[in-house]
Design an enzyme around this catalytic site. Structure first.
Site, short mmCIF file in Angstrom:
data_model
loop_
_atom_site.label_atom_id
_atom_site.label_comp_id
_atom_site.label_asym_id
_atom_site.label_seq_id
_atom_site.Cartn_x
_atom_site.Cartn_y
_atom_site.Cartn_z
N CYS A 132 0.74 -1.04 0.04
CA CYS A 132 0.04 0.13 -0.05
C CYS A 132 0.88 1.39 0.00
CB CYS A 132 -0.79 0.03 1.12
SG CYS A 132 -0.13 -0.15 2.70
N HIS A 276 -1.55 1.01 7.41
CA HIS A 276 -1.91 1.06 6.15
C HIS A 276 -1.99 2.36 5.46
CE1 HIS A 276 -4.14 -0.40 2.52
NE2 HIS A 276 -5.18 0.19 2.63
N ASN A 302 -8.12 4.09 -1.66
CA ASN A 302 -7.64 2.65 -1.16
C ASN A 302 -6.80 1.92 -2.42
OD1 ASN A 302 -6.73 0.77 0.42
ND2 ASN A 302 -8.87 0.24 1.38
#
Length: 335
Positions: A132, A276, A302
């Site tokens: 990520c 994250h 995301n």
């Protein structure tokens, strides 16, 4: 006789519930193309039913945001933990001079949304890889490079996963360290010539950057400081474009589908309690009604595919540092 009827009713209720669960499970597998062995199917179904009950309970009680099934619903906690791939290092504020954007003197729009901007590339899927951080770093650089030069095109996350020695590939990283790597080692290469292929933590590849021409270079990057400061983030968002940040992901977040996400357990005192990386691409406010106050929110991108959340995006409460999102915003400028 009464006891017999009571027992019979219980048996019938259990049978009906089991049939409903089996039908839900079959429908889920078909929708998300899940093909399990007979042995694995038992455990996967157990995970799914557990999530089904949690989703039903949440949607019954929560009016601000909703949960729903997605590709994670039958996974184990070990599998979803892989997606929590951010490892933020100690914050290093760069000393170089930069423009200071007056927050109180400059009018800010009530709404910003970069989701349809031509410089923002489509949402991607990091797969079963804690990359990520690479997606957050590249998304902001892609946008800023396009904004500066007019050249629209994807840059390579895979190059960072394979080559960035400041981070840990599929095992996590820090998006500002990714910018530092790109700043020191030439820049980012074209995403078409070096496509994303990582699917698991075992697929960190051999670095192939030497055979690819640099498509964008990092000119400058820094944190949005002081923090947390929602108004300052709004100002930087207006001037710089999408801003990467780090958040704490709770189990409930995996099943977000709509509304403005919030969770009391996600108001944390430790700024390093994050796992994250995401990208803030806008903000707005849900208007007040006769029964509920207005809800300010961030629009956030995301890297779990367009099949997750709202087309790959989510809304999260703004102004309360929900899940630490207002503690880790940063920006990058292309050279």
């Amino acid at each position: 006789m009464k006891l017999y009827l009571a027992i019979l009713l219980v048996i019938v209720a259990v049978a009906v519930a089991s049939k409903e669960e089996e039908d839900l499970w079959k429908s889920y597998k078909k929708k998300f193309n899940k093909n399990h062995s007979s042995k694995e199917d038992v455990n996967r179904k157990r995970n799914f039913i557990k999530r089904q009950k949690a989703i039903e309970a949440h949607n019954r009680d929560n009016k601000e945001w909703k949960m729903g099934h997605n590709k994670f619903s039958d996974m184990t906690e070990e599998e979803t933990n892989v997606l929590r791939g951010t490892k933020m290092v100690k914050r290093r504020v760069k000393s170089a001079s930069e423009p200071i954007y007056p927050v109180n003197e400059r009018p800010l729009p009530t709404y910003i949304d970069y989701r349809s901007n031509r410089c923002l590339q489509p949402v991607e899927d990091q797969g079963e890889c804690g990359s990520c951080w690479a997606f957050a770093a590249i998304t902001a650089l892609e946008f800023n490079h396009c904004k500066k030069t007019g050249a629209r095109g994807p840059l390579s996350e895979q190059m960072l996963v394979d080559c960035d020695t400041y981070n840990f590939g599929c095992n996590g990283g820090d998006f500002t360290q990714a910018w530092q790597y790109l700043e020191n080692y030439g820049g980012a290469v074209n995403g078409t010539s070096y496509p994303y292929v990582s699917g698991t933590t075992q697929t960190n590849g051999t670095c192939k950057s030497g055979s690819n021409a640099v498509a964008a270079r990092v000119g400058y990057y820094n944190w949005v400081i002081p923090y947390p400061n929602a108004t300052l983030i709004m100002s930087y968002l207006q001037m710089e474009g999408p801003l990467p940040s780090a958040i704490k992901v709770l189990d409930s977040f995996f099943y977000y589908t709509s509304g403005v996400y919030s969770d009391p357990a996600c108001i944390v005192s430790d700024e390093y309690d994050v796992n994250h990386a995401v990208v803030i691409v806008g903000y707005g406010t849900v208007p007040s009604t006769t029964t509920s106050p207005a809800i300010p929110y961030w629009i956030v991108r995301n890297s779990w595919s367009t099949g997750w959340g709202n087309g790959g995006y989510f809304f999260i409460r703004r102004g309360v540092n929900m899940c630490n999102i207002e503690s880790w915003t940063a920006f990058v400028r292309a050279a």
